[in-house]
Design an enzyme around this catalytic site. Structure first.
Site, PDB file in Angstrom:
ATOM      1  N   HIS A  19       0.886  -1.177   0.000  1.00 34.35           N
ATOM      2  CA  HIS A  19       0.000   0.000   0.000  1.00 34.35           C
ATOM      3  C   HIS A  19       0.919   1.222   0.000  1.00 34.35           C
ATOM      4  CE1 HIS A  19      -2.496  -3.231   1.623  1.00 34.35           C
ATOM      5  NE2 HIS A  19      -3.580  -2.529   1.352  1.00 34.35           N
ATOM      6  N   ASP A  37      -4.931  -4.572  -6.060  1.00 35.93           N
ATOM      7  CA  ASP A  37      -5.348  -4.621  -4.669  1.00 35.93           C
ATOM      8  C   ASP A  37      -4.124  -5.144  -3.870  1.00 35.93           C
ATOM      9  OD1 ASP A  37      -7.155  -5.012  -2.347  1.00 35.93           O
ATOM     10  OD2 ASP A  37      -6.645  -7.104  -2.746  1.00 35.93           O
ATOM     11  N   ASP A  40       0.717  -1.570   4.790  1.00 34.74           N
ATOM     12  CA  ASP A  40       0.322  -0.303   5.426  1.00 34.74           C
ATOM     13  C   ASP A  40      -1.034   0.152   4.877  1.00 34.74           C
ATOM     14  OD1 ASP A  40       0.366   2.166   6.668  1.00 34.74           O
ATOM     15  OD2 ASP A  40       1.792   3.047   5.253  1.00 34.74           O
TER      16      ASP A  40
HETATM   17  N1  SAM Z   1       2.842   3.325   2.790  1.00 34.66           N
HETATM   18  C1  SAM Z   1       2.683   4.748   2.520  1.00 34.66           C
HETATM   19  C2  SAM Z   1       3.775   5.506   3.231  1.00 34.66           C
HETATM   20  O1  SAM Z   1       4.197   5.090   4.331  1.00 34.66           O
HETATM   21  O2  SAM Z   1       4.249   6.509   2.692  1.00 34.66           O
HETATM   22  C3  SAM Z   1       1.331   5.255   2.941  1.00 34.66           C
HETATM   23  C4  SAM Z   1       0.189   4.431   2.474  1.00 34.66           C
HETATM   24  S1  SAM Z   1      -1.397   4.957   2.969  1.00 34.66           S
HETATM   25  C5  SAM Z   1      -1.449   4.668   4.669  1.00 34.66           C
HETATM   26  C6  SAM Z   1      -2.406   3.668   2.332  1.00 34.66           C
HETATM   27  C7  SAM Z   1      -2.475   3.628   0.828  1.00 34.66           C
HETATM   28  O3  SAM Z   1      -3.178   2.448   0.439  1.00 34.66           O
HETATM   29  C8  SAM Z   1      -3.235   4.785   0.207  1.00 34.66           C
HETATM   30  O4  SAM Z   1      -2.407   5.431  -0.727  1.00 34.66           O
HETATM   31  C9  SAM Z   1      -4.433   4.144  -0.494  1.00 34.66           C
HETATM   32  O5  SAM Z   1      -4.760   4.765  -1.731  1.00 34.66           O
HETATM   33  C10 SAM Z   1      -3.924   2.745  -0.722  1.00 34.66           C
HETATM   34  N2  SAM Z   1      -4.956   1.710  -0.834  1.00 34.66           N
HETATM   35  C11 SAM Z   1      -6.234   1.726  -0.387  1.00 34.66           C
HETATM   36  N3  SAM Z   1      -6.821   0.525  -0.590  1.00 34.66           N
HETATM   37  C12 SAM Z   1      -5.876  -0.264  -1.163  1.00 34.66           C
HETATM   38  C13 SAM Z   1      -5.854  -1.618  -1.588  1.00 34.66           C
HETATM   39  N4  SAM Z   1      -6.928  -2.404  -1.456  1.00 34.66           N
HETATM   40  N5  SAM Z   1      -4.720  -2.089  -2.111  1.00 34.66           N
HETATM   41  C14 SAM Z   1      -3.615  -1.320  -2.246  1.00 34.66           C
HETATM   42  N6  SAM Z   1      -3.567  -0.032  -1.869  1.00 34.66           N
HETATM   43  C15 SAM Z   1      -4.691   0.493  -1.331  1.00 34.66           C
END
Ligand code: SAM
Length: 288
Positions: free
Chosen positions: A41, A146, A167
């Site tokens: 993520h 995903d 994350d």
């Molecule tokens: N890891 C990043 C950092 O530390 O800089 C921050 C990530 S943020 C907490 C969570 C991210 O997950 C968001 O950008 C969101 O768009 C993405 N996201 C949401 N649902 C998701 C999914 N099912 N699979 C992958 N990414 C997803």
């Protein structure tokens, strides 16, 4: 409305996550063999702290902003140096901070020419800048799947050494269950890898249930690290956060046992501020 990390980039929770990521990857670099980092993520990878979104919450000012202007004791300064030097380097080396690196960029800055990164981000508006950031980078593969699907698709890595960061945004119910299942999947496919799970602490009952579920997975080495800047409330703002780390590097527990009280005091909002480092499964605490 989808979760957008720009509102939270560089806050106290990012500081903990990215400082730990830096320590873990720093440890991987001690051996010559290549490693792979998987970020399920990933977000956009780089955040403009002068943007309207970041300014609106101002969360970074009480996180990375405060840490950068602090004067930690020598031992803690040494521990944080690779992380803080990287943030400064992203800002031309000056004290004025306008850009904050997200987890894939933190990881990328620590990689050697032999190492690889897979950065996955599901949401197209966040995945597009992420892909642009690494467009010419042959060591980075950007996916837009995903995150839970990506986990299965990319593990185990060819290198058989690596770090996985999970994350998720915690915007839908059931995220703690998905996180626990994600850990089980990662362990099944890549039992020797280091896996870092991030979670918010708002509802302490939900967090206790999660910790119990994780400990019951039968996974041998799990470290729990929790940073409270105040007393959490289910309907309140985020004031506490945690990480579960599968296969943490040797002595990480002792280092974090030193770092966490410092961060808790630096970020304290009320008397609930504290740091907790404990093994959920496996080892006993090592002392520094
Ligand atoms: N890891 C990043 C950092 O530390 O800089 C921050 C990530 S943020 C907490 C969570 C991210 O997950 C968001 O950008 C969101 O768009 C993405 N996201 C949401 N649902 C998701 C999914 N099912 N699979 C992958 N990414 C997803």
């Amino acid at each position: 409305m989808n979760y957008r990390h720009i509102y939270h980039a560089g806050n106290f929770a990012d500081v903990l996550k990215h400082a730990v990521l830096t320590l873990v990857v720093g440890h991987m670099r001690r051996k010559e063999a290549p490693f792979r980092i998987v970020d399920t993520h990933a977000g956009t990878g780089l955040y403009d702290l002068a943007s309207g979104e970041a300014e609106r919450t101002g969360e970074w000012r009480d996180g990375i902003g405060r840490l950068l202007s602090a004067a930690p004791p020598v031992e803690i300064a040494a521990m944080l140096a690779p992380y803080l030097d990287m943030v400064r380097a992203e800002n031309g080396g000056g004290e004025r901070i306008l850009r904050y690196p997200g987890s894939p960029l933190v990881a990328r800055r620590l990689m050697r020419p032999v190492d690889r990164l897979v950065a996955n981000e599901a949401h197209p508006e966040e995945a597009a800048p992420l892909a642009a950031l690494f467009a010419k980078d042959r060591q980075v593969k950007v996916l837009s799947l995903d995150g839970w699907t990506a986990l299965k698709a990319v593990l185990p890595p060819r290198e058989r050494r690596g770090v996985v960061l999970i994350d998720p945004p915690f915007e839908e119910p059931g995220e703690f269950e998905r996180l626990c299942d994600g850990l089980a999947t990662a362990y099944r496919r890549f039992a020797t890898g280091t896996v870092i799970l991030w979670y918010p602490i708002k509802d302490v009952g939900a967090v206790s249930a999660f910790s119990r579920d994780v400990a019951a997975l039968g996974i041998p080495k799990l470290l729990s690290v929790e940073l409270f800047t105040g007393t959490p409330r289910p309907d309140g703002p985020l004031v506490a956060t945690g990480l579960v780390i599968l296969n943490p590097p040797f002595m990480l527990d002792a280092k974090l046992a030193t770092l966490l009280p410092y961060l808790a005091a630096l970020f304290a909002r009320d008397e609930g501020a504290e740091g907790r480092v404990a093994w959920l499964a496996g080892e006993r605490m090592t002392s520094a």
